[in-house]
Structures are given as C-alpha cells and as structure tokens.
Motif scaffolding. Structure first.
Motif, PDB file in Angstrom:
ATOM      1  N   SER A 113       0.676  -1.393  -0.109  1.00 41.41           N
ATOM      2  CA  SER A 113      -0.001   0.061  -0.109  1.00 41.41           C
ATOM      3  C   SER A 113       0.752   1.304   0.061  1.00 41.41           C
ATOM      4  N   PHE A 114       1.886   1.355   0.635  1.00 40.54           N
ATOM      5  CA  PHE A 114       2.980   2.395   0.813  1.00 40.54           C
ATOM      6  C   PHE A 114       3.499   2.638  -0.684  1.00 40.54           C
ATOM      7  N   PHE A 115       3.997   1.492  -1.308  1.00 43.11           N
ATOM      8  CA  PHE A 115       4.506   1.527  -2.759  1.00 43.11           C
ATOM      9  C   PHE A 115       3.570   2.337  -3.553  1.00 43.11           C
ATOM     10  N   GLU A 116       2.018   1.815  -3.515  1.00 45.80           N
ATOM     11  CA  GLU A 116       1.062   2.394  -4.336  1.00 45.80           C
ATOM     12  C   GLU A 116       0.876   3.843  -4.078  1.00 45.80           C
ATOM     13  N   ARG A 117       1.356   4.377  -3.170  1.00 50.98           N
ATOM     14  CA  ARG A 117       1.112   5.893  -2.649  1.00 50.98           C
ATOM     15  C   ARG A 117       2.236   6.760  -3.247  1.00 50.98           C
ATOM     16  N   ILE A 118       3.368   6.327  -3.531  1.00 47.23           N
ATOM     17  CA  ILE A 118       4.406   6.866  -3.981  1.00 47.23           C
ATOM     18  C   ILE A 118       4.000   7.615  -5.167  1.00 47.23           C
ATOM     19  N   GLY A 119       4.277   8.777  -5.241  1.00 51.22           N
ATOM     20  CA  GLY A 119       3.751   9.651  -6.483  1.00 51.22           C
ATOM     21  C   GLY A 119       2.756  10.504  -6.121  1.00 51.22           C
ATOM     22  N   GLU A 120       2.039  10.290  -4.885  1.00 50.94           N
ATOM     23  CA  GLU A 120       1.211  11.233  -4.427  1.00 50.94           C
ATOM     24  C   GLU A 120       1.597  12.092  -3.611  1.00 50.94           C
ATOM     25  N   LYS A 121       0.638  13.124  -3.313  1.00 47.91           N
ATOM     26  CA  LYS A 121       1.016  14.373  -2.610  1.00 47.91           C
ATOM     27  C   LYS A 121      -0.197  14.990  -1.594  1.00 47.91           C
ATOM     28  N   THR A 122       0.003  14.727  -0.381  1.00 46.54           N
ATOM     29  CA  THR A 122      -1.063  15.377   0.384  1.00 46.54           C
ATOM     30  C   THR A 122      -1.083  16.723   0.636  1.00 46.54           C
ATOM     31  N   THR A 123      -2.212  17.260   0.719  1.00 46.72           N
ATOM     32  CA  THR A 123      -2.192  18.858   1.037  1.00 46.72           C
ATOM     33  C   THR A 123      -1.473  19.180   2.226  1.00 46.72           C
ATOM     34  N   ARG A 124      -0.549  19.967   2.248  1.00 46.94           N
ATOM     35  CA  ARG A 124       0.280  19.996   3.385  1.00 46.94           C
ATOM     36  C   ARG A 124      -0.742  20.829   4.502  1.00 46.94           C
ATOM     37  N   HIS A 125      -1.587  21.814   3.906  1.00 43.21           N
ATOM     38  CA  HIS A 125      -2.391  22.560   4.894  1.00 43.21           C
ATOM     39  C   HIS A 125      -3.683  21.809   5.591  1.00 43.21           C
ATOM     40  N   ASP A 126      -3.806  20.548   5.374  1.00 40.98           N
ATOM     41  CA  ASP A 126      -5.157  19.801   5.777  1.00 40.98           C
ATOM     42  C   ASP A 126      -4.867  19.573   7.038  1.00 40.98           C
ATOM     43  N   ARG A 127      -5.643  20.404   8.128  1.00 44.05           N
ATOM     44  CA  ARG A 127      -5.413  20.251   9.492  1.00 44.05           C
ATOM     45  C   ARG A 127      -5.938  18.944   9.979  1.00 44.05           C
ATOM     46  N   ASN A 128      -6.768  18.464   9.277  1.00 48.05           N
ATOM     47  CA  ASN A 128      -7.455  17.309   9.447  1.00 48.05           C
ATOM     48  C   ASN A 128      -6.725  16.113   9.776  1.00 48.05           C
ATOM     49  N   ASN A 129      -5.378  16.215   9.226  1.00 48.42           N
ATOM     50  CA  ASN A 129      -4.458  14.814   9.204  1.00 48.42           C
ATOM     51  C   ASN A 129      -3.434  15.342  10.241  1.00 48.42           C
ATOM     52  N   MET A 130      -3.718  16.116  11.175  1.00 47.26           N
ATOM     53  CA  MET A 130      -2.833  16.407  12.350  1.00 47.26           C
ATOM     54  C   MET A 130      -1.446  16.750  12.061  1.00 47.26           C
ATOM     55  N   VAL A 131      -1.188  17.238  10.792  1.00 59.19           N
ATOM     56  CA  VAL A 131       0.339  17.761  10.474  1.00 59.19           C
ATOM     57  C   VAL A 131       0.792  18.860  11.247  1.00 59.19           C
ATOM     58  N   SER A 132      -0.111  19.911  11.366  1.00 65.33           N
ATOM     59  CA  SER A 132       0.239  21.003  12.028  1.00 65.33           C
ATOM     60  C   SER A 132       0.496  20.677  13.609  1.00 65.33           C
ATOM     61  N   MET A 133       0.116  19.638  14.255  1.00 69.17           N
ATOM     62  CA  MET A 133       0.524  19.566  15.582  1.00 69.17           C
ATOM     63  C   MET A 133       1.936  19.245  15.743  1.00 69.17           C
ATOM     64  N   PHE A 134       2.720  18.677  14.672  1.00 65.46           N
ATOM     65  CA  PHE A 134       4.061  18.378  14.795  1.00 65.46           C
ATOM     66  C   PHE A 134       4.848  19.450  13.705  1.00 65.46           C
ATOM     67  N   TYR A 135       4.230  19.949  12.883  1.00 63.52           N
ATOM     68  CA  TYR A 135       4.998  21.011  11.956  1.00 63.52           C
ATOM     69  C   TYR A 135       4.059  21.732  11.443  1.00 63.52           C
ATOM     70  N   ASP A 136       4.060  23.062  12.005  1.00 66.34           N
ATOM     71  CA  ASP A 136       3.120  24.082  11.803  1.00 66.34           C
ATOM     72  C   ASP A 136       3.501  24.814  10.376  1.00 66.34           C
ATOM     73  N   THR A 137       2.546  25.644   9.840  1.00 68.18           N
ATOM     74  CA  THR A 137       2.787  26.319   8.630  1.00 68.18           C
ATOM     75  C   THR A 137       3.365  27.755   8.813  1.00 68.18           C
ATOM     76  N   PHE A 138       4.230  27.854   8.022  1.00 71.77           N
ATOM     77  CA  PHE A 138       5.234  29.259   8.339  1.00 71.77           C
ATOM     78  C   PHE A 138       5.135  30.153   6.995  1.00 71.77           C
ATOM     79  N   ALA A 139       4.803  31.398   6.999  1.00 71.26           N
ATOM     80  CA  ALA A 139       4.850  32.334   5.691  1.00 71.26           C
ATOM     81  C   ALA A 139       6.245  32.362   5.432  1.00 71.26           C
ATOM     82  N   GLU A 140       7.252  32.575   6.102  1.00 70.67           N
ATOM     83  CA  GLU A 140       8.519  32.702   5.881  1.00 70.67           C
ATOM     84  C   GLU A 140       9.667  31.588   6.050  1.00 70.67           C
ATOM     85  N   LYS A 141      10.629  31.609   5.677  1.00 72.77           N
ATOM     86  CA  LYS A 141      11.590  30.588   5.736  1.00 72.77           C
ATOM     87  C   LYS A 141      11.962  30.787   7.204  1.00 72.77           C
ATOM     88  N   SER A 142      12.320  29.490   7.802  1.00 68.41           N
ATOM     89  CA  SER A 142      12.805  29.370   9.182  1.00 68.41           C
ATOM     90  C   SER A 142      14.148  30.073   9.638  1.00 68.41           C
TER      91      SER A 142
END
Length: 402
Positions: free
Chosen positions: A361-390
């Motif tokens: 299943s992992f190999f099948e997903r290679i080439g896909e890209k999840t929307t970075r800003h989708d808060r439903n996938n809990m991404v921002s809990m670990f890495y927030d979105t920043f307007a400028e470079k760190s």
C-alpha cells in the motif's frame, strides 16, 4: 572514577574562566559562529547559507571537528556570493585556542549539539540551540535511560510547532518563552521556493539512480553508538530477510530504488555487510560524505521516505509525500519516547509498514502528494505552517534584519 572526578573539576574551572572572559572580552558585532555535528551540515549549514545570500557585511566563523570540510565551506562561500556581499570567513579547529577565541569574540553562536562542555552561561551574546530535529525519542533531560551530563546550552531554542515548543522547553529545562516556533532551517530546503545547490537530476546522477526510477530514501536511526562497549545493534536487528526481499521485489514492480543512508553513529559503518539486493542500496557515512551534497537537498529530491523514530519523519511532513515507519518496536526501545507513538500514527500521513500488504500500500502511494495545509491529518500538531523561511525568521528574531 578518579578520571571522572578530575574531568568534573577541570570542567568547573574552565566554566569559571569562560564566564570571566565573557565579562572582560567584548563580542564583535555582526560576527556569527557556527558548529554542527556532522561538521558543516544540518540547521547550522542552512542558517549560514541563508545569511550569506540574504545579508551583507557579516563575519562568519566555522568551528570544525574535522578540517576536511574546510575546502567545501570556502568553495560555498564563493559560490553563494560571500565576497560580493561584503562577508568574510574564518575556519578553525573546534578544540584549538584559536577556535575558542573566535567563538568568544562572536556576538551570535549557532549550534546543533552544543559548543563547549563548559559553556553554560553567556553575557552580551546570543547562543541559538538549533537542535538537530524535533524529537520522537527522548533527548537531553527527558532521556532517563542515558542521562546527559552536559545538555546543550542556548539563550534561544527552536521548535516546529507549539506542541514541540513545550517538549523542547522540558527537554532543555528552559522557559517556553525562549523557544521560538519558527520551524527548522534545514526544512527550508523542502519548500517549493528553495533554490537548490544541486537539482534532482544532479542528485540522481551522483547517487547513480536511473532518472526513470522513483527514489525512496530510507534513513534508520542508530540503536547503539559506534563506540558502545555493548553488543552492537542496528536497524537490521529489527528486520527480517523476508521484509528486505519484499522491498526489493516491490521496487521492481513499482520501478523504484531504495537508498539506505546509515546514521553516522551506526556500527554498520564499520562492518562488512552482506547486502546483495537488486534495488536496495546501503550507503555508509564515509562514502556519503564524499558525495558533498547537502543531505536535505537529497531528502527534497526523494519521492518517499522511510525511517523508524528519527526526527526526519517530522521534517518530511513539509513535503506532503508518503512516509513509511519501519523497524521500530516501542516495547524494546531502550531510550523511550517523548510522547505516545500513537499520536503519529493517527495521522494519515504515516504508513506503518508491518507486513507485505502495508508495504505494498505504501508503494502504491508513491507519487501522491497530500495537501500540506490539511489540518484534519494532524500535520500542524507536529510541524506548523510558516509564511517565511525558518532561517529568515531566526535571523530576524535575534536582530539581524535584512
């Protein structure tokens, strides 16, 4: 025990002398000092790169454990336009008196793992702890299994999210107010607006990856240090031969190449490894250094990532690409975790590779890209979105504005 006690006394003496010298010796304005492990890499490298490109008339100091990196630093200084922007560069051995003097005279210090064991106080200087990753495993004061006698000091620390702001504050026993939520400078390389030193075609050529293949980067963390007196362990100990054969087969099916980059502290770097697979390659640390490619530009060029409990899992969230978790058993991991691993797995971004079905299943997903800003996938809990470079955010916060 006598050596340990003597070392403690010398450290206390050096600490006192260091404090006195800081009171007497003024720092030089606009002088930046960098140190990193490995040398010339990670967050310190990306702060340096950004400062060369976006600021003018700064003095840059690199303290190296291994002086072999010096020619590369000088080359990059020219290629990044250091002279044209009025910068100057000094490189010194970390353990030398000359290196310490350059460090003492610097108004700004950036490090990934600390500077000197006796440097735990500062006056009129900004010391930025660019800890080399947002931890999944316990680090610093949180690591109860292997207590750290000399936790890295900083007047400022960094975090990738407000969740991590408080983990970092607890790990280094500092007020949360001095932990800046600005992301990691090394993750600037994973942004779409980053201008790479090496593009994807160059990286594929250097790593000998056919351009028609998909590139999976596997970055296992180490189990025991190279210098450990215990029986050496590696990520191989948590894998079966059948798992590796499954990966090799699916690479053929999905037209992929897996490059396994060993951690510099992995004992496998110093062992003869029988690793005979058509589509899986094992890259030891010494050979990797010879490529002279910034690691995070390699990560940016990959189509998917695999790791166990390495902080690179958190970094890779920035890309939106598939992430596989493999070779980690929380019931046997000695160092412990900074938070329950289930928090990661609740996010749809992480694929737990536990059997042939999940790996497929992992190999099948290679080439896909999840929307970075989708808060439903809990991404921002670990890495927030920043307007400028760190790197830009950090330089601005310490007063080095463009």
């Amino acid at each position: 025990m006598l050596l340990t006690e003597a070392a403690k006394r010398f450290t206390s003496l050096f600490r006192l002398v260091h404090c006195l010298l800081q009171l007497i010796v003024p720092p030089s304005p606009r002088r930046l000092c960098y140190t990193s492990f490995p040398d010339y890499s990670d967050n310190s490298y990306f702060i340096y790169r950004h400062a060369l490109l976006e600021r003018k008339n700064l003095v840059h100091i690199w303290l190296l454990i291994d002086m072999h990196a010096a020619p590369t630093i000088r080359r990059d200084f020219i290629e990044f336009g250091g002279k044209e922007r009025g910068h100057s560069l000094h490189i010194a051995k970390h353990g030398s008196l000359h290196g310490y003097w350059l460090y003492l005279r610097s108004q700004y210090v950036f490090h990934t793992h600390g500077t000197y064991r006796f440097a735990h106080w500062t006056f009129r200087r900004e010391v930025v702890s660019l800890w080399h990753g947002m931890p999944i495993k316990r680090i610093a004061h949180l690591d109860l299994a292997i207590p750290n006698q000399s936790v890295a000091f900083g007047t400022r620390h960094i975090a990738s999210s407000y969740f991590y702001k408080y983990i970092i504050a607890c790990a280094f026993k500092v007020p949360s107010e001095i932990v800046s939520v600005c992301g990691l400078p090394r993750c600037d390389a994973l942004r779409s607006d980053y201008v790479a030193q090496k593009d994807r075609d160059d990286i594929f050529s250097i790593l000998d990856i056919p351009k028609n293949k998909k590139f999976i980067l596997w970055m296992p963390t180490f189990r025991t240090e190279v210098s450990s007196t215990a029986s050496p362990q590696s990520f191989f100990d948590d894998l079966s031969q059948e798992t590796l054969q499954t990966f090799d087969h699916l690479c053929s099916v999905y037209s992929c190449v897996v490059v396994i980059k060993l951690h510099p502290s992995d004992p496998l770097n110093h062992s003869n490894v029988d690793f005979d697979y058509k589509n899986l390659r094992l890259e030891k640390a010494e050979k990797w250094l010879g490529y002279e490619i910034p690691l995070y530009e390699v990560i940016a060029a990959s189509d998917a990532l695999i790791s166990d409990v390495s902080s690179v899992l958190i970094d890779y969230l920035v890309t939106g690409r598939p992430i596989g978790v493999l070779g980690f058993d929380p019931t046997t991991y000695a160092r412990g975790l900074a938070f329950p691993i289930d928090l990661l797995f609740r996010s749809g971004r992480f694929n737990v590779l536990s059997d042939e079905t999940s790996i497929n299943s992992f190999f099948e997903r290679i080439g896909e890209k999840t929307t970075r800003h989708d808060r439903n996938n809990m991404v921002s809990m670990f890495y927030d979105t920043f307007a400028e470079k760190s790197a830009e955010s950090m330089l601005t916060q310490i007063g080095l504005r463009a």
